[in-house]
Scaffold this motif. Structure first.
Motif, PDB file in Angstrom:
ATOM      1  N   ILE A 213       0.859  -1.188   0.000  1.00  0.00           N
ATOM      2  CA  ILE A 213       0.000   0.000   0.000  1.00  0.00           C
ATOM      3  C   ILE A 213       0.891   1.232   0.000  1.00  0.00           C
ATOM      4  N   ARG A 214       0.649   2.139  -0.930  1.00  0.00           N
ATOM      5  CA  ARG A 214       1.441   3.356  -0.940  1.00  0.00           C
ATOM      6  C   ARG A 214       0.566   4.551  -0.582  1.00  0.00           C
ATOM      7  N   LEU A 215       1.165   5.493   0.125  1.00  0.00           N
ATOM      8  CA  LEU A 215       0.505   6.746   0.458  1.00  0.00           C
ATOM      9  C   LEU A 215       1.083   7.825  -0.455  1.00  0.00           C
TER      10      LEU A 215
ATOM     11  N   ARG B   5     -23.475  11.884  -1.715  1.00  0.00           N
ATOM     12  CA  ARG B   5     -22.375  12.094  -2.659  1.00  0.00           C
ATOM     13  C   ARG B   5     -22.173  13.577  -2.975  1.00  0.00           C
ATOM     14  N   GLY B   6     -23.268  14.289  -3.182  1.00  0.00           N
ATOM     15  CA  GLY B   6     -23.164  15.709  -3.498  1.00  0.00           C
ATOM     16  C   GLY B   6     -22.553  16.491  -2.348  1.00  0.00           C
ATOM     17  N   ASP B   7     -22.963  16.177  -1.115  1.00  0.00           N
ATOM     18  CA  ASP B   7     -22.391  16.853   0.047  1.00  0.00           C
ATOM     19  C   ASP B   7     -20.899  16.557   0.177  1.00  0.00           C
ATOM     20  N   PHE B   8     -20.532  15.305  -0.104  1.00  0.00           N
ATOM     21  CA  PHE B   8     -19.121  14.921  -0.020  1.00  0.00           C
ATOM     22  C   PHE B   8     -18.289  15.728  -1.022  1.00  0.00           C
ATOM     23  N   LEU B   9     -18.741  15.805  -2.259  1.00  0.00           N
ATOM     24  CA  LEU B   9     -17.993  16.536  -3.285  1.00  0.00           C
ATOM     25  C   LEU B   9     -17.924  18.023  -2.944  1.00  0.00           C
ATOM     26  N   HIS B  10     -19.006  18.561  -2.396  1.00  0.00           N
ATOM     27  CA  HIS B  10     -19.006  19.969  -1.988  1.00  0.00           C
ATOM     28  C   HIS B  10     -18.001  20.194  -0.863  1.00  0.00           C
ATOM     29  N   ARG B  11     -17.972  19.278   0.110  1.00  0.00           N
ATOM     30  CA  ARG B  11     -17.039  19.412   1.227  1.00  0.00           C
ATOM     31  C   ARG B  11     -15.597  19.348   0.733  1.00  0.00           C
ATOM     32  N   LEU B  12     -15.328  18.461  -0.216  1.00  0.00           N
ATOM     33  CA  LEU B  12     -13.982  18.361  -0.785  1.00  0.00           C
ATOM     34  C   LEU B  12     -13.597  19.657  -1.496  1.00  0.00           C
ATOM     35  N   ALA B  13     -14.526  20.203  -2.288  1.00  0.00           N
ATOM     36  CA  ALA B  13     -14.238  21.437  -3.032  1.00  0.00           C
ATOM     37  C   ALA B  13     -13.980  22.605  -2.086  1.00  0.00           C
ATOM     38  N   VAL B  14     -14.785  22.714  -1.022  1.00  0.00           N
ATOM     39  CA  VAL B  14     -14.609  23.802  -0.064  1.00  0.00           C
ATOM     40  C   VAL B  14     -13.272  23.671   0.661  1.00  0.00           C
ATOM     41  N   THR B  15     -12.952  22.459   1.095  1.00  0.00           N
ATOM     42  CA  THR B  15     -11.695  22.238   1.815  1.00  0.00           C
ATOM     43  C   THR B  15     -10.493  22.544   0.935  1.00  0.00           C
ATOM     44  N   ALA B  16     -10.583  22.219  -0.354  1.00  0.00           N
ATOM     45  CA  ALA B  16      -9.456  22.421  -1.267  1.00  0.00           C
ATOM     46  C   ALA B  16      -9.092  23.890  -1.436  1.00  0.00           C
ATOM     47  N   HIS B  17      -9.990  24.802  -1.087  1.00  0.00           N
ATOM     48  CA  HIS B  17      -9.716  26.228  -1.228  1.00  0.00           C
ATOM     49  C   HIS B  17      -9.071  26.832   0.019  1.00  0.00           C
ATOM     50  N   HIS B  18      -8.937  26.057   1.085  1.00  0.00           N
ATOM     51  CA  HIS B  18      -8.288  26.565   2.285  1.00  0.00           C
ATOM     52  C   HIS B  18      -6.771  26.596   2.099  1.00  0.00           C
ATOM     53  N   PRO B  19      -6.096  27.607   2.624  1.00  0.00           N
ATOM     54  CA  PRO B  19      -4.624  27.617   2.580  1.00  0.00           C
ATOM     55  C   PRO B  19      -4.062  26.391   3.283  1.00  0.00           C
ATOM     56  N   GLY B  20      -3.066  25.779   2.680  1.00  0.00           N
ATOM     57  CA  GLY B  20      -2.432  24.616   3.276  1.00  0.00           C
ATOM     58  C   GLY B  20      -3.158  23.309   3.043  1.00  0.00           C
ATOM     59  N   PHE B  21      -4.222  23.314   2.217  1.00  0.00           N
ATOM     60  CA  PHE B  21      -4.984  22.093   1.946  1.00  0.00           C
ATOM     61  C   PHE B  21      -4.051  20.941   1.570  1.00  0.00           C
ATOM     62  N   ALA B  22      -4.334  19.769   2.119  1.00  0.00           N
ATOM     63  CA  ALA B  22      -3.559  18.569   1.790  1.00  0.00           C
ATOM     64  C   ALA B  22      -4.502  17.387   1.674  1.00  0.00           C
ATOM     65  N   LEU B  23      -4.286  16.554   0.657  1.00  0.00           N
ATOM     66  CA  LEU B  23      -5.068  15.333   0.470  1.00  0.00           C
ATOM     67  C   LEU B  23      -4.103  14.187   0.197  1.00  0.00           C
ATOM     68  N   LEU B  24      -4.252  13.126   0.970  1.00  0.00           N
ATOM     69  CA  LEU B  24      -3.458  11.917   0.800  1.00  0.00           C
ATOM     70  C   LEU B  24      -4.356  10.786   0.336  1.00  0.00           C
ATOM     71  N   VAL B  25      -3.842   9.965  -0.576  1.00  0.00           N
ATOM     72  CA  VAL B  25      -4.557   8.757  -0.964  1.00  0.00           C
ATOM     73  C   VAL B  25      -3.711   7.551  -0.616  1.00  0.00           C
ATOM     74  N   ALA B  26      -4.378   6.453  -0.352  1.00  0.00           N
ATOM     75  CA  ALA B  26      -3.731   5.160  -0.151  1.00  0.00           C
ATOM     76  C   ALA B  26      -4.144   4.277  -1.324  1.00  0.00           C
ATOM     77  N   GLU B  27      -3.165   3.625  -1.944  1.00  0.00           N
ATOM     78  CA  GLU B  27      -3.431   2.841  -3.147  1.00  0.00           C
ATOM     79  C   GLU B  27      -2.703   1.509  -3.084  1.00  0.00           C
ATOM     80  N   THR B  28      -3.307   0.510  -3.695  1.00  0.00           N
ATOM     81  CA  THR B  28      -2.600  -0.704  -4.094  1.00  0.00           C
ATOM     82  C   THR B  28      -2.558  -0.591  -5.614  1.00  0.00           C
ATOM     83  N   THR B  29      -3.290  -1.429  -6.322  1.00  0.00           N
ATOM     84  CA  THR B  29      -3.528  -1.172  -7.746  1.00  0.00           C
ATOM     85  C   THR B  29      -4.850  -0.448  -7.921  1.00  0.00           C
TER      86      THR B  29
END
Length: 324
Positions: free
Chosen positions: A142-144, A178-202
């Motif tokens: 698993i990679r971050l 789903r709509g609320d989730f996408l809205h929350r992501l969009a709002v958070t992305a506009h904050h200074p210092g926003f960071a998003l990490l994903v965890a992936e296999t394939t």
């Protein structure tokens, strides 16, 4: 407009070579990839291992280069294999029927090298502090990986899919839209210092995102008050990370993903405390956060919205509760 970059490092071991790529495979960088794999074949290499751990994306033209090189390798009794593709590349391989041609099953390891809007919905559930924030961390397959805002926009639908899948059939599903989730992501992305990490296999198996609040000028302003004004008396901490969302695939083998994502996000944002807000009636979310080591500080008033949310806090290094 940002120019794509692809760094290529080649390490030979007899007739086998490891090609490590870092960056994105797109129109500007495909010629570099083509030249690198063609040179391997010209040099008589019989095993070409391409490590994609630090590749964020690959377009169709880049895939054509890899497929063409794999076919040419086959004609001279050589072999080209890809290792640790990100979720986007794995989907591209699957959609084009190229997985069996370029990936081993299961993916074999690469030879070792020498060197309100803030309210969360929880789902089930390195690393090196000196590591660059955008550098992936690979452990147990698993990679971050930290995404840029542009990469976040590109993957927003996939992240929303994972969030929906992770609460499907649970009591938390009633609090997920789903709509609320996408809205929350969009709002958070506009904050200074926003960071998003994903965890992936394939495939994508987890994500966490948020933003810092503190003396650097960023804050969690909510109408007439601020999160900082509310949280500081509760925690005696003026600087913290608002962890807006934690999503982890509900699989037993992935149950530590949420903890790893949370701790890595705190490290990347140089904070010792994380704060999240939950709907007080979302018992599933509260139970999940509790299992990850979060402390429930109770409901708070002063933030806009139809309900007073619960405030939960997590300290850096906090371990999740042991599972039986």
């Amino acid at each position: 407009m940002a120019v794509s970059r692809l760094d290529i490092h080649r390490r030979n071991r007899g007739e086998r070579t490891l090609v490590t790529l870092a960056g994105d495979i797109g129109p500007a960088t495909t010629p570099l990839l083509r030249a690198a794999v063609e040179q391997c074949l010209l040099d008589g290499v019989t095993e070409i291992d391409i490590d994609l751990t630090t590749v964020g994306s690959c377009d169709a033209r880049g895939l054509d280069v890899l497929l063409s090189a794999a076919r040419r390798a086959g004609r001279v009794h050589a072999r080209l294999r890809l290792h640790h593709p990100c979720a986007q590349i794995a989907r591209l391989l699957d959609a084009t029927g190229s997985t069996s041609l370029l990936l081993t099953a299961p993916v074999s390891p690469v030879p070792p090298t020498a060197s309100s809007d803030h309210m969360s919905t929880a789902t089930r559930a390195p690393e090196d502090p000196a590591r660059r924030p955008d550098q992936p961390v690979l452990r147990d397959g698993i990679r971050l990986r930290r995404l840029t805002r542009r990469q976040t926009e590109d993957m927003r639908e996939d992240i929303a899919d994972l969030a929906a899948q992770s609460v499907a059939g649970t009591v938390g599903e009633a609090y997920h839209d789903r709509g609320d989730f996408l809205h929350r992501l969009a709002v958070t992305a506009h904050h200074p210092g926003f960071a998003l990490l994903v965890a992936e296999t394939t495939v994508l198996v987890g994500c966490a995102f948020g933003f810092p609040v503190g003396s650097d000028g960023s804050d969690g302003r909510q109408g007439g008050g601020t999160l900082q004004e509310i949280i500081q008396p509760l925690t005696s901490c003026a600087r913290f990370v608002v962890l807006t969302q934690v999503v982890a695939h509900p699989h037993a083998q992935h149950r530590d993903i949420a903890h790893r994502l949370q701790q890595r996000l705190l490290t990347d944002l140089h904070s010792s405390l994380a704060v999240t807000l939950l709907h007080p009636a979302d018992r599933g979310a509260r139970a999940a956060f509790s299992s990850w080591g979060w402390q429930n500080m109770g409901e708070v008033v002063g933030l806009p919205g139809p309900v007073a949310p619960c405030v939960l806090t997590l300290s850096a290094g906090e371990q999740p509760l042991a599972r039986r």
